[in-house]
Design an enzyme around this catalytic site. Structure first.
Site, PDB file in Angstrom:
ATOM      1  N   GLU A 198      -8.493  -1.559 -11.813  1.00  0.00           N
ATOM      2  CA  GLU A 198      -7.403  -1.815 -10.872  1.00  0.00           C
ATOM      3  C   GLU A 198      -7.753  -2.957  -9.918  1.00  0.00           C
ATOM      4  OE1 GLU A 198      -4.590   1.079  -8.132  1.00  0.00           O
ATOM      5  OE2 GLU A 198      -6.684   1.641  -8.434  1.00  0.00           O
ATOM      6  N   TYR A 216      -4.953   1.214   5.834  1.00  0.00           N
ATOM      7  CA  TYR A 216      -6.179   1.218   5.040  1.00  0.00           C
ATOM      8  C   TYR A 216      -7.375   1.261   5.996  1.00  0.00           C
ATOM      9  CZ  TYR A 216      -4.136   0.314   0.420  1.00  0.00           C
ATOM     10  OH  TYR A 216      -3.468   0.416  -0.767  1.00  0.00           O
ATOM     11  N   ASN A 251       1.834   9.514  -7.574  1.00  0.00           N
ATOM     12  CA  ASN A 251       1.097   9.943  -6.377  1.00  0.00           C
ATOM     13  C   ASN A 251       1.407  11.386  -5.995  1.00  0.00           C
ATOM     14  OD1 ASN A 251       1.330   6.697  -5.847  1.00  0.00           O
ATOM     15  ND2 ASN A 251      -0.591   7.562  -5.085  1.00  0.00           N
ATOM     16  N   ASP A 304       2.884   5.410 -11.475  1.00  0.00           N
ATOM     17  CA  ASP A 304       2.054   6.245 -10.600  1.00  0.00           C
ATOM     18  C   ASP A 304       2.941   7.025  -9.641  1.00  0.00           C
ATOM     19  OD1 ASP A 304       0.177   7.368  -8.945  1.00  0.00           O
ATOM     20  OD2 ASP A 304      -0.686   5.479  -8.260  1.00  0.00           O
ATOM     21  N   LYS A 343       4.745   2.003  -8.614  1.00  0.00           N
ATOM     22  CA  LYS A 343       4.795   3.272  -7.900  1.00  0.00           C
ATOM     23  C   LYS A 343       6.151   3.937  -8.121  1.00  0.00           C
ATOM     24  CE  LYS A 343       0.744   3.032  -5.856  1.00  0.00           C
ATOM     25  NZ  LYS A 343      -0.308   4.047  -6.013  1.00  0.00           N
ATOM     26  N   ASP A 356       3.243   4.385  -1.120  1.00  0.00           N
ATOM     27  CA  ASP A 356       3.592   5.144  -2.311  1.00  0.00           C
ATOM     28  C   ASP A 356       4.501   6.287  -1.912  1.00  0.00           C
ATOM     29  OD1 ASP A 356       1.967   7.526  -1.668  1.00  0.00           O
ATOM     30  OD2 ASP A 356       0.228   6.320  -2.171  1.00  0.00           O
ATOM     31  N   GLY A 408       0.777  -1.230   0.000  1.00  0.00           N
ATOM     32  CA  GLY A 408       0.000   0.000   0.000  1.00  0.00           C
ATOM     33  C   GLY A 408       0.809   1.282   0.000  1.00  0.00           C
TER      34      GLY A 408
END
Length: 412
Positions: A377, A34, A250, A248, A219, A26, A24
């Site tokens: 995704e 989460y 972020n 990505d 990432k 980034d 999870g």
């Protein structure tokens, strides 16, 4: 004639899940927790509506407090009567004068609105004993439009135009329903979390390919751009020239950094580069898109229909990543999706819900709105916590059959 189902009480539940071993992570959210701010609607039957908003930790409590305030707008209402003209109730909640100053339409209050709205759609589908995708697909264009709030969209997508768009898409709808049998294509987001080592990324790419995935995401956004380039090249080398790969950032780069690094990443033929700079800076994205020949995926952190309205019209957005657990729930998601269709920008949602809700919404988008069935995704980290977790076979989401929007958790 439907059976009446009265919403007796709404309440928030603060639910959090610790992740392990860098999952999870980034470039910005290095130690994520989460979390779901859950809205639970109790009724005068055994049915419950469950709605989710996604956060990453301590802020979850603030969203839950806002949920407990907003639910007063729908307590005591019959679900089918409520949803028959839900756009009006949506606007009433979004513009609540006691909370609107805190946004408007963004932040803690709007996340809470997402949870409440999603719970209403979940309960509505359960009341009809069908999965959400079927409920939405079976609605007439007029009935669907009645669930949306078109305020501030009158100049670009008035209600009558949205209805006409949906009517026009009925041609070919039966053919597009084939997606329900073959499943919706997914991509693997978990091969390359930011804190994973190069070796783990390499192993994950191979595992993803063994599971049938030909699309995957890495990432990026390291302080050392060389790390990003090295790891991106690693993905391309192992996945092969025919693989679909995405990067990505972020939001980590400023505009000069984004231009410089995107020029280098472009050489690896990415399908898109995601969130390259600050998510509110429309003009920076326009400049980037006009400077570097690369497609941009935007929307994970775009908070509402108004900012999406600006991005969609700007010409810089190649893929729309609107997320129904960040904007104001299913209702606002669909409105944004309709505008995106008008501008021929495909919707490829970000899945803060782990794909549970969005597996329904992409089916609706494809069958009824006519969006291409590109990718959804896939993030498996919370799979064990859902009552009806998504099912992936050979990289495709299998069509859910249980009533509701698949948001029920095993415990609250």
């Amino acid at each position: 004639m439907y059976k009446t189902i009265i919403i007796k009480k709404g309440q928030a539940v603060d639910t959090r899940f610790n992740l392990k071993d860098g999952a999870g992570s980034d470039a910005v959210h290095t130690t994520p927790i989460y979390a779901y701010a859950v809205c639970k609607l109790s009724t005068d039957t055994n049915l419950e509506g469950i709605g989710l908003a996604f956060t990453l930790g301590a802020g979850n409590k603030l969203v839950c407090d806002a949920i407990d305030y907003l639910v007063r707008h729908i307590e005591g209402m019959e679900i089918n009567s409520l949803m028959a003209n839900f756009g009006e109730t949506y606007k009433m909640m979004a513009d609540d004068p006691n909370l609107r100053w805190l946004g408007p339409h963004k932040g803690v209050v709007h996340l809470a609105l997402a949870a409440v709205v999603n719970a209403c759609f979940d309960l509505w589908a359960k009341s009809k004993e069908v999965p959400l995708w079927k409920l939405l697909i079976d609605l007439s264009p007029e009935a669907l439009a009645n669930t949306l709030d078109f305020s501030y969209y009158e100049d670009i997508l008035p209600k009558e135009e949205a209805i006409a768009l949906l009517i026009a898409q009925q041609q070919g709808k039966q053919n597009r329903e084939k997606i329900l049998e073959i499943g919706y294509p997914g991509y693997d987001t978990s091969i390359g979390w930011f804190n994973y080592s190069d070796d783990k990324v390499a192993d994950n790419i191979k595992k993803a390919m063994d599971n049938g995935f030909t699309a995957m995401k890495l990432k990026v956004g390291a302080k050392d751009a060389g790390r990003d380039i090295r790891r991106a090249a690693l993905v391309r080398k192992i996945a092969g020239d025919k693989a679909t790969i995405m990067f990505d950032a972020n939001q980590q780069w400023n505009l000069p950094q984004a231009i410089a690094i995107c020029k280098e990443l472009r050489e690896l033929d990415p399908f898109w580069i995601e969130e390259p700079t600050h998510p509110d800076d429309v003009q920076a994205h326009v400049k980037l898109a006009s400077t570097v020949d690369v497609k941009l995926a935007l929307g994970e952190h775009v908070p509402n229909k108004m900012v999406f309205k600006n991005f969609i019209q700007s010409g810089c957005m190649s893929f729309n990543q609107v997320d129904a657990v960040r904007v104001g729930g299913v209702s606002e998601f669909i409105l944004i999706s309709l505008l995106s269709k008008k501008y021929n920008i495909p919707v490829v949602p970000h899945v803060g819900d782990m794909g549970q809700i969005h597996q329904h919404l992409v089916l609706y988008n494809h069958v009824s709105v006519g969006h291409p069935a590109l990718l959804l995704e896939h993030i498996p980290h919370l799979r064990e916590h859902f009552k009806f977790p998504v099912r992936i076979e050979n990289s495709r989401y299998q069509t859910p059959q249980e009533p509701g929007m698949s948001s029920d958790l095993l415990y609250y």
